[in-house]
Design a protein around this motif. Structure first.
Motif, mmCIF file in Angstrom:
data_model
loop_
_atom_site.group_PDB
_atom_site.id
_atom_site.type_symbol
_atom_site.label_atom_id
_atom_site.label_comp_id
_atom_site.label_asym_id
_atom_site.label_seq_id
_atom_site.Cartn_x
_atom_site.Cartn_y
_atom_site.Cartn_z
ATOM 1 N N PRO A 181 -31.455 -28.024 35.618
ATOM 2 C CA PRO A 181 -31.200 -27.901 34.175
ATOM 3 C C PRO A 181 -30.498 -26.399 33.826
ATOM 4 O O PRO A 181 -31.038 -25.602 35.240
ATOM 5 C CB PRO A 181 -32.008 -27.850 33.058
ATOM 6 C CG PRO A 181 -33.119 -29.043 34.070
ATOM 7 C CD PRO A 181 -32.640 -28.829 35.343
ATOM 8 N N ALA A 182 -29.095 -26.601 33.201
ATOM 9 C CA ALA A 182 -28.907 -24.896 33.445
ATOM 10 C C ALA A 182 -29.297 -23.680 33.625
ATOM 11 O O ALA A 182 -30.081 -24.190 32.841
ATOM 12 C CB ALA A 182 -27.330 -24.945 32.791
ATOM 13 N N GLY A 183 -29.094 -22.709 34.096
ATOM 14 C CA GLY A 183 -30.523 -21.663 33.555
ATOM 15 C C GLY A 183 -31.332 -20.822 34.851
ATOM 16 O O GLY A 183 -31.956 -19.741 34.646
ATOM 17 N N TYR A 184 -31.359 -21.835 35.247
ATOM 18 C CA TYR A 184 -32.950 -22.392 36.453
ATOM 19 C C TYR A 184 -32.163 -21.581 37.851
ATOM 20 O O TYR A 184 -31.146 -22.958 38.464
ATOM 21 C CB TYR A 184 -33.417 -23.225 36.421
ATOM 22 C CG TYR A 184 -34.279 -23.363 34.792
ATOM 23 C CD1 TYR A 184 -35.537 -22.270 34.415
ATOM 24 C CD2 TYR A 184 -33.697 -24.456 34.071
ATOM 25 C CE1 TYR A 184 -36.354 -22.895 33.541
ATOM 26 C CE2 TYR A 184 -34.002 -24.881 32.291
ATOM 27 C CZ TYR A 184 -35.824 -23.690 32.221
ATOM 28 O OH TYR A 184 -35.923 -23.280 31.366
ATOM 29 N N VAL A 185 -32.089 -20.102 37.988
ATOM 30 C CA VAL A 185 -31.619 -20.262 39.303
ATOM 31 C C VAL A 185 -32.332 -20.052 40.492
ATOM 32 O O VAL A 185 -33.371 -18.668 40.078
ATOM 33 C CB VAL A 185 -30.468 -19.170 39.397
ATOM 34 C CG1 VAL A 185 -29.961 -19.061 40.191
ATOM 35 C CG2 VAL A 185 -29.797 -19.436 37.811
ATOM 36 N N ALA A 186 -32.096 -20.728 41.652
ATOM 37 C CA ALA A 186 -32.977 -19.739 42.598
ATOM 38 C C ALA A 186 -31.964 -18.886 44.198
ATOM 39 O O ALA A 186 -30.850 -19.475 44.871
ATOM 40 C CB ALA A 186 -33.792 -21.313 43.609
ATOM 41 N N ALA A 187 -32.081 -17.640 43.799
ATOM 42 C CA ALA A 187 -30.539 -17.510 43.734
ATOM 43 C C ALA A 187 -30.630 -16.726 45.760
ATOM 44 O O ALA A 187 -32.209 -16.589 45.927
ATOM 45 C CB ALA A 187 -30.648 -15.842 43.081
ATOM 46 N N PRO A 188 -29.696 -17.013 46.620
ATOM 47 C CA PRO A 188 -30.001 -16.678 48.067
ATOM 48 C C PRO A 188 -30.654 -14.692 47.585
ATOM 49 O O PRO A 188 -30.121 -13.899 47.104
ATOM 50 C CB PRO A 188 -28.911 -16.621 48.556
ATOM 51 C CG PRO A 188 -27.149 -16.261 47.195
ATOM 52 C CD PRO A 188 -28.319 -17.310 46.068
ATOM 53 N N TYR A 189 -31.141 -14.480 48.640
ATOM 54 C CA TYR A 189 -31.801 -13.523 49.213
ATOM 55 C C TYR A 189 -32.280 -13.491 50.685
ATOM 56 O O TYR A 189 -32.857 -14.204 51.239
ATOM 57 C CB TYR A 189 -33.235 -12.584 48.318
ATOM 58 C CG TYR A 189 -33.244 -11.665 48.298
ATOM 59 C CD1 TYR A 189 -33.330 -10.273 47.699
ATOM 60 C CD2 TYR A 189 -34.256 -10.996 49.268
ATOM 61 C CE1 TYR A 189 -33.532 -9.080 46.961
ATOM 62 C CE2 TYR A 189 -34.581 -9.812 49.676
ATOM 63 C CZ TYR A 189 -34.454 -9.127 48.450
ATOM 64 O OH TYR A 189 -34.303 -7.778 48.266
ATOM 65 N N TYR A 190 -31.006 -12.537 51.445
ATOM 66 C CA TYR A 190 -31.712 -12.576 52.841
ATOM 67 C C TYR A 190 -30.804 -11.111 52.921
ATOM 68 O O TYR A 190 -30.557 -9.858 52.055
ATOM 69 C CB TYR A 190 -30.735 -13.072 53.830
ATOM 70 C CG TYR A 190 -30.617 -14.509 52.923
ATOM 71 C CD1 TYR A 190 -31.333 -15.338 53.901
ATOM 72 C CD2 TYR A 190 -29.757 -15.296 52.289
ATOM 73 C CE1 TYR A 190 -31.376 -16.916 53.524
ATOM 74 C CE2 TYR A 190 -30.159 -16.649 51.807
ATOM 75 C CZ TYR A 190 -30.594 -17.191 52.656
ATOM 76 O OH TYR A 190 -30.862 -18.705 52.298
ATOM 77 N N PRO A 191 -31.950 -10.033 54.210
ATOM 78 C CA PRO A 191 -32.385 -11.269 55.603
ATOM 79 C C PRO A 191 -34.100 -11.354 55.083
ATOM 80 O O PRO A 191 -34.120 -10.420 53.661
ATOM 81 C CB PRO A 191 -32.445 -10.564 56.833
ATOM 82 C CG PRO A 191 -32.100 -9.066 56.462
ATOM 83 C CD PRO A 191 -31.287 -8.986 54.792
ATOM 84 N N ALA A 192 -34.602 -11.960 55.341
ATOM 85 C CA ALA A 192 -36.606 -11.222 54.943
ATOM 86 C C ALA A 192 -36.526 -10.677 55.857
ATOM 87 O O ALA A 192 -36.124 -9.726 56.823
ATOM 88 C CB ALA A 192 -37.035 -12.843 56.349
ATOM 89 N N PRO A 193 -37.573 -9.699 54.951
ATOM 90 C CA PRO A 193 -37.605 -8.127 55.450
ATOM 91 C C PRO A 193 -38.875 -8.128 56.127
ATOM 92 O O PRO A 193 -39.282 -8.457 56.328
ATOM 93 C CB PRO A 193 -38.499 -7.994 53.769
ATOM 94 C CG PRO A 193 -38.323 -8.661 52.592
ATOM 95 C CD PRO A 193 -37.643 -10.106 53.501
ATOM 96 N N HIS A 194 -38.484 -7.392 57.091
ATOM 97 C CA HIS A 194 -39.654 -6.298 58.174
ATOM 98 C C HIS A 194 -40.797 -6.471 57.736
ATOM 99 O O HIS A 194 -40.325 -5.183 56.946
ATOM 100 C CB HIS A 194 -38.799 -6.326 58.983
ATOM 101 C CG HIS A 194 -37.392 -6.012 59.681
ATOM 102 N ND1 HIS A 194 -36.411 -5.642 60.628
ATOM 103 C CD2 HIS A 194 -37.299 -6.859 60.385
ATOM 104 C CE1 HIS A 194 -35.736 -6.340 60.710
ATOM 105 N NE2 HIS A 194 -36.053 -7.631 61.138
#
Length: 869
Positions: free
Chosen positions: A25-38
């Motif tokens: 459904p609109a409005g539910y977002v899994a935004a990209p987040y990179y890189p994996a933090p050390h």
């Protein structure tokens, strides 16, 4: 986003397929987040990271990839067994269920599960149970305890595994989880907080060949204020491992959701340990790696295990050689795993596994999942359960018992009462207390739900055993139908035992596939009818309920002869004597409901219903937002049968002479977070292919997972490095970030946990009998703010010692900055919505029994005030 790529690494058959994530459904977002933090940037883990990084810098590629994955399902003594690096004295790590005790073992304690612990509202017992569990896991040689569970949160009352957690409130879950973690890890065992995150029902949770796992669609504020809250508390307590859930969140599988793992967990919450998959929850190689997954369990691919195929292990070695995974991502994962090992002191004389989760025989195959396996000793039958542990379990079972109703002082029982006892739940399973694998049946006394969160009973002290030990004058009718020969007589007290069960989805019990689909919220085995039939013949009926969660009582609650109702929750092995102590008045009941009991299932929001079959990816949209359990009932002005926190006693208490003291002045935005500390320095150079070659003359076990490659394969991967661009996810970067404003240390910005107000209250036993009281603290936000908040929200609680009649005790509770903040989606930070506003700090015995209010503006407290709900 990362889960646009549902692929295996390099050469697996599915590697050519790149599947677009299904719409949510609109409005539910899994935004990209990179890189994996050390990891390694918090001071309390720096020494462990220093030790770990020294080892990692000297490991070969194959040794490193070997540590990040399991050796395969059924390929060792434990439910999960990592690879080793014996050249560097790094052993295989043993990972073992479950949250209430060592699963599939012997000479262990079957502790009460989380829901029972939550019902005690006793922080000391929460911690004591954690210590005892840790001692037993260490005694069995388990490195990683797969508990506690704080997800599911209990949003859905029929959810199958709610009973593994501590209740339908994030603060109750937070204290239960964090105190368990501190107890377990105090004896050197790595705890694992799970399941991260939004896994609120059992059906359709897993990705398979025919259907993606269910997508839990959660908005950012709800995610932070409800579901992430207990995980933040667990991270703040220094938990060594986090297990990601099977499901997706906002369309992206938890095992490869970079927003969840990289952003929320590793950066915002500052998690320093390692992230593992749930068993067969990993659905890809490179995507899950880049999203921050550190350990694959049990190592096999999720679709068809036991064929020797893996998304990692040898494929991880290949991915490093061909450049599709940066070397520092692997190095950080290995360092995180070894840092947790060092952090708990497991490098110092830690015992090796001495049991087998696969068999109860002394000898057997060392690798039961192999086609052909060497044999040897697999069980040493080490005794880890002690009388002290049994006492902890018994105290929890007793102090969790929740008295809902007690008309005319029907309880406690007199010593010479004539009792007629009804219901199969009163006595042990006639087939044997461990006759059902993983407790996958509902026969006899219900001490726990079923599934991987269960354990074998060393014994079951049933209620009937308790009556026998008391020398009670009782007649037992071991049936769930009213017997014709019970012969009611004047003066009889009828005691009826009923229950409601649930568990994990891989077992279906009486047409309930984990979740309570067939039984709904009703008693099992026609329990409601049994109570009604008994109530028609007897004038004094006491109903005792063993249940995994909310249960409907309306069919018989108001019958004149039903004089008392007790919920004994799930007592584990100590069902009998613990109950007798309450029934006969040795102690007053002091448990409180860790969830709301409704009058009808329709009282819940429609979105809290179980999601049924859907073509494609099932969608579970959390449209109720913050309004689950008592928050929902209060908002909609629905009077439940019994409110969250309800619990009666044989005595009475007052809450008086309260004071509130300001400690840390509030500001709208928390002070600036501390900067990240230094992290280990990792080489980005691709290692030589020779580091992944098979050793000469190595005796391979078929189906066992290894990290080596054939020489030709390793050379080919190295030759392909940098010759083409790997299809990295949108938004991918390998440049480390400074971290979000809401972060800073383990758990988040340390200012969030500054105490804003201290509250003290005098609790007095005004009755004749001794008893314990619970002070529950709820916060009510000021009126007139421009953000919607639940009317009241639990923020702290404390329990008295045993108080004699007339005796008092001063309890101390507190409100933190985070407790009076809301998550601001725009600012991506915790914000106090009204710095000068008058927050109501309510203290009382239950969410609907609040008559003492302290105001933060005036810093005064009033008694006898009308309850806010």
């Amino acid at each position: 986003m990362l889960s646009l790529l549902i692929v295996t690494l390099s050469t697996c058959a599915a590697s050519a397929a790149i599947d677009k994530r299904l719409d949510v459904p609109a409005g539910y977002v899994a935004a990209p987040y990179y890189p994996a933090p050390h990891g390694g940037w918090t001071s309390d883990w720096s020494e462990s990271y220093r030790k770990a990084s020294l080892i990692v810098s000297n490991l070969t590629l194959a040794e490193k990839t070997n540590i990040t994955a399991g050796s395969g399902i059924f390929m060792g003594r434990c439910v999960g067994n990592t690879g080793s690096a014996l050249r560097a004295d790094i052993p295989q790590l043993c990972l073992q269920d479950g949250p209430l005790g060592v699963r599939n073992s012997d000479h262990n304690t079957a502790f009460p599960p989380g829901i029972t612990v939550g019902a005690t509202f006793d922080k000391d017992l929460m911690h004591a149970r954690g210590v005892a569990i840790g001692e037993e896991f260490r005694g069995k040689g388990v490195n990683v305890h797969l508990g506690p569970s704080v997800g599911p949160l209990g949003r859905k009352p029929r959810g199958g595994r709610n009973w593994e957690g501590f209740g339908a409130d994030p603060v109750l879950q937070g204290f239960g989880g964090s105190l368990t973690i501190e107890g377990v890890q105090s004896v050197g065992v790595i705890a694992t907080i799970k399941h991260f995150i939004g896994n609120e029902q059992e059906q359709y949770r897993m990705y398979s060949l025919v259907q993606p796992g269910i997508s839990s669609n959660i908005d950012d504020r709800t995610l932070h204020e409800l579901y992430l809250w207990p995980f933040a508390e667990g991270v703040r307590s220094g938990v060594g491992a986090v297990m990601v859930a099977y499901n997706a969140v906002n369309g992206s599988a938890c095992s490869q959701n970079s927003y969840l793992i990289n952003n929320l967990l590793k950066d915002e919450l500052g998690f320093q340990g390692f992230v593992m998959s749930d068993w067969l929850a990993q659905i890809s190689g490179v995507p899950s790696t880049l999203a921050g997954l550190d350990m694959s369990m049990p190592g096999d691919i999720n679709t068809i295990p036991l064929l020797g195929n893996s998304y990692w292990m040898y494929e991880y070695s290949r991915a490093i050689l061909n450049g599709s995974v940066p070397v520092d991502r692997l190095d950080d994962s290995v360092t995180r795993i070894l840092a947790a090992w060092f952090q708990m002191g497991q490098d110092q004389s830690y015992p090796e596994p001495n049991f087998s989760t696969n068999t109860q025989d002394a000898e057997g195959p060392l690798y039961p999942g192999a086609l052909v396996s060497p044999t040897g000793v697999v069980n040493e039958f080490v005794v880890v359960n002690t009388s002290e542990h049994a006492e902890v379990a018994r105290n929890i079972s007793r102090d969790a018992i929740t008295l809902l109703k007690n008309n005319n002082g029907s309880l406690p029982l007199t010593r010479n009462a004539t009792l007629k006892v009804f219901g199969t739940d009163a006595e042990k399973n006639p087939d044997g207390i461990n006759s059902c694998s993983d407790q996958g049946c509902d026969k006899g006394t219900l001490g726990m739900g079923w599934g991987s969160g269960s354990a074998r009973y060393p014994y079951m002290d049933s209620p009937i055993d308790g009556f026998k030990s008391r020398g009670a004058n009782y007649t037992f009718f071991n049936t769930d139908s009213f017997p014709s020969n019970s012969n009611p007589t004047t003066g009889d007290t009828a005691i009826v035992f009923i229950n409601a069960d649930s568990g994990e989805n891989y077992i279906t019990v009486e047409n309930n596939p984990g979740d309570r689909t067939s039984a709904n919220l009703n008693a099992w085995h026609n329990g409601d009818q049994l109570v009604k039939d008994v109530a028609a013949k007897y004038t004094n009926v006491i109903v005792i309920i063993h249940t995994v969660g909310p249960i409907l009582l309306e069919a018989w609650h108001d019958l004149p002869s039903v004089s008392a109702i007790l919920i004994a929750h799930l007592p584990g092995q100590e069902a009998g004597d613990a109950l007798m102590q309450v029934l006969y008045g040795d102690v007053s009941p002091s448990g409180h409901l860790p969830y709301t009991i409704p009058k009808s299932e329709s009282d819940y929001p429609a979105s809290a219903s179980l999601v049924g079959f859907e073509l494609g990816q099932p969608q579970d949209t959390f449209s109720e937002g913050l309004y689950i359990d008592y928050r929902h009932f209060n908002k909609e002005a629905i009077t439940p049968r019994y409110a969250f926190g309800h619990g009666l006693s044989y005595t009475t208490f007052t809450y008086t002479n309260a004071t509130i003291t300001s400690v840390t002045p509030l500001t709208a935005i928390p002070p600036t977070r501390p900067a990240k500390g230094a992290t280990p320095s990792y080489s980005t150079a691709i290692p030589p292919a020779s580091e992944a070659y098979w050793p000469a003359n190595f005796n391979r076990i078929w189906r066992y997972l290894y990290s080596w490659l054939e020489k030709a394969d390793a050379d080919a991967a190295a030759a392909a490095a940098n010759t083409s661009t790997y299809p990295y996810p949108a938004g991918y970067s390998n440049v480390q970030k400074a971290g979000p404003a809401a972060g800073g240390v383990q758990g988040g910005n340390p200012a969030l946990f500054d105490i804003a107000y201290n509250i003290s209250v005098v609790v007095t036993n005004t009755g004749r009998r001794s008893g314990k009281a619970v002070a529950q603290l709820y916060v009510q936000y000021p009126t007139g703010i421009d953000v919607d908040t639940p009317i009241i929200q639990l923020r702290d609680f404390a329990k008295t010692a045993e108080l004699a009649g007339g005796e008092s005790q001063t309890l101390e509770v507190r409100v933190t900055r985070k407790d009076v903040s809301v998550w601001d989606v725009g600012r991506q930070n915790w914000v106090v919505p009204s710095v000068e506003g008058d927050y109501g700090v309510w203290v009382g015995a239950a969410s609907d029994a609040l008559a003492l209010r302290c105001g933060t503006a005036s810093e005064t407290c009033e008694e006898g005030v009308a309850s806010p709900v």
